[in-house]
Design a protein around this motif. Sequence first.
Motif, PDB file in Angstrom:
ATOM      1  N   LEU A 123       0.966  -1.287   0.011  1.00  0.00           N
ATOM      2  CA  LEU A 123       0.088   0.042  -0.084  1.00  0.00           C
ATOM      3  C   LEU A 123       0.892   1.392   0.092  1.00  0.00           C
ATOM      4  N   ASP A 124       2.402   1.090   0.019  1.00  0.00           N
ATOM      5  CA  ASP A 124       2.918   2.265   0.140  1.00  0.00           C
ATOM      6  C   ASP A 124       2.886   3.330  -1.038  1.00  0.00           C
ATOM      7  N   LYS A 125       2.988   2.816  -1.965  1.00  0.00           N
ATOM      8  CA  LYS A 125       2.823   3.816  -3.402  1.00  0.00           C
ATOM      9  C   LYS A 125       1.489   4.247  -3.394  1.00  0.00           C
ATOM     10  N   VAL A 126       0.658   3.472  -3.073  1.00  0.00           N
ATOM     11  CA  VAL A 126      -0.953   3.958  -3.266  1.00  0.00           C
ATOM     12  C   VAL A 126      -1.079   5.188  -2.327  1.00  0.00           C
ATOM     13  N   LEU A 127      -0.627   4.909  -0.853  1.00  0.00           N
ATOM     14  CA  LEU A 127      -0.723   5.849   0.088  1.00  0.00           C
ATOM     15  C   LEU A 127       0.079   7.190  -0.356  1.00  0.00           C
ATOM     16  N   PHE A 128       1.256   7.136  -0.764  1.00  0.00           N
ATOM     17  CA  PHE A 128       2.082   8.209  -1.215  1.00  0.00           C
ATOM     18  C   PHE A 128       1.366   8.876  -2.328  1.00  0.00           C
ATOM     19  N   GLU A 129       0.859   8.382  -3.359  1.00  0.00           N
ATOM     20  CA  GLU A 129       0.215   9.042  -4.340  1.00  0.00           C
ATOM     21  C   GLU A 129      -1.280   9.724  -3.949  1.00  0.00           C
ATOM     22  N   THR A 130      -1.882   9.063  -3.257  1.00  0.00           N
ATOM     23  CA  THR A 130      -3.164   9.550  -2.544  1.00  0.00           C
ATOM     24  C   THR A 130      -2.848  10.759  -1.575  1.00  0.00           C
ATOM     25  N   VAL A 131      -2.033  10.550  -0.764  1.00  0.00           N
ATOM     26  CA  VAL A 131      -1.586  11.887  -0.123  1.00  0.00           C
ATOM     27  C   VAL A 131      -1.094  12.928  -0.882  1.00  0.00           C
ATOM     28  N   MET A 132      -0.341  12.774  -1.873  1.00  0.00           N
ATOM     29  CA  MET A 132       0.224  13.802  -2.642  1.00  0.00           C
ATOM     30  C   MET A 132      -0.980  14.435  -3.421  1.00  0.00           C
ATOM     31  N   GLN A 133      -1.766  13.829  -4.001  1.00  0.00           N
ATOM     32  CA  GLN A 133      -3.003  14.221  -4.857  1.00  0.00           C
ATOM     33  C   GLN A 133      -4.023  15.237  -3.807  1.00  0.00           C
ATOM     34  N   TRP A 134      -4.097  14.511  -2.628  1.00  0.00           N
ATOM     35  CA  TRP A 134      -5.082  15.153  -1.539  1.00  0.00           C
ATOM     36  C   TRP A 134      -4.294  16.504  -1.161  1.00  0.00           C
ATOM     37  N   LEU A 135      -3.111  16.488  -0.901  1.00  0.00           N
ATOM     38  CA  LEU A 135      -2.495  17.696  -0.627  1.00  0.00           C
ATOM     39  C   LEU A 135      -2.512  18.849  -1.327  1.00  0.00           C
ATOM     40  N   ASN A 136      -2.284  18.369  -3.011  1.00  0.00           N
ATOM     41  CA  ASN A 136      -2.235  19.009  -4.001  1.00  0.00           C
ATOM     42  C   ASN A 136      -3.830  19.640  -4.055  1.00  0.00           C
ATOM     43  N   ASN A 137      -4.966  19.030  -3.944  1.00  0.00           N
ATOM     44  CA  ASN A 137      -5.963  19.424  -4.400  1.00  0.00           C
ATOM     45  C   ASN A 137      -6.993  19.959  -3.249  1.00  0.00           C
ATOM     46  N   ASP A 138      -6.586  19.659  -1.969  1.00  0.00           N
ATOM     47  CA  ASP A 138      -7.606  20.200  -0.936  1.00  0.00           C
ATOM     48  C   ASP A 138      -6.915  20.881  -0.080  1.00  0.00           C
TER      49      ASP A 138
END
Length: 152
Positions: A123-138
Amino acid sequence: MPIKFIDDAFVVPKVLVTEHFHLTVLEDSLAALDYEAVMSSQKRLQGMFGLDSDWPKVNMSLQQNIQELKNHQQEFEARQAFAYSVLNLSKTRCLGCVYVDPSPSEDYDCEVYLWVRDDSLALDKVLFETVMQWLNNDWPFARIGFPGRCIE
């Protein structure tokens, strides 16, 4: 007067739910789940916050972990830093954590550390990509640093 980490008008998210996990504010009510995840991955997590960091210590107790989580919760409430527990969707198991901290470098608005437990490394890559998108968007950050991933 020090520059504020995050504007008072910004409503800091307390939860993020995805198809893979549930992020929620890291607080002492999650201590047992968090402690089990940290200690199951203790060797790999050593040095995650830099060479000077001795977290998590081999002999860290649940009581010490509870105090650390209380400190994270106080930082969150004071808007000084934002720590999240990464839980499975049923919220019965801690899969890791995400820390959004002020950056000591003028090159970044924040620094983000994240980890998943040893038995959930897929899940590491999924978490990293999700958090990066979340921080960029929200979140109101334009320059996000990920020490150990995107920056030294």
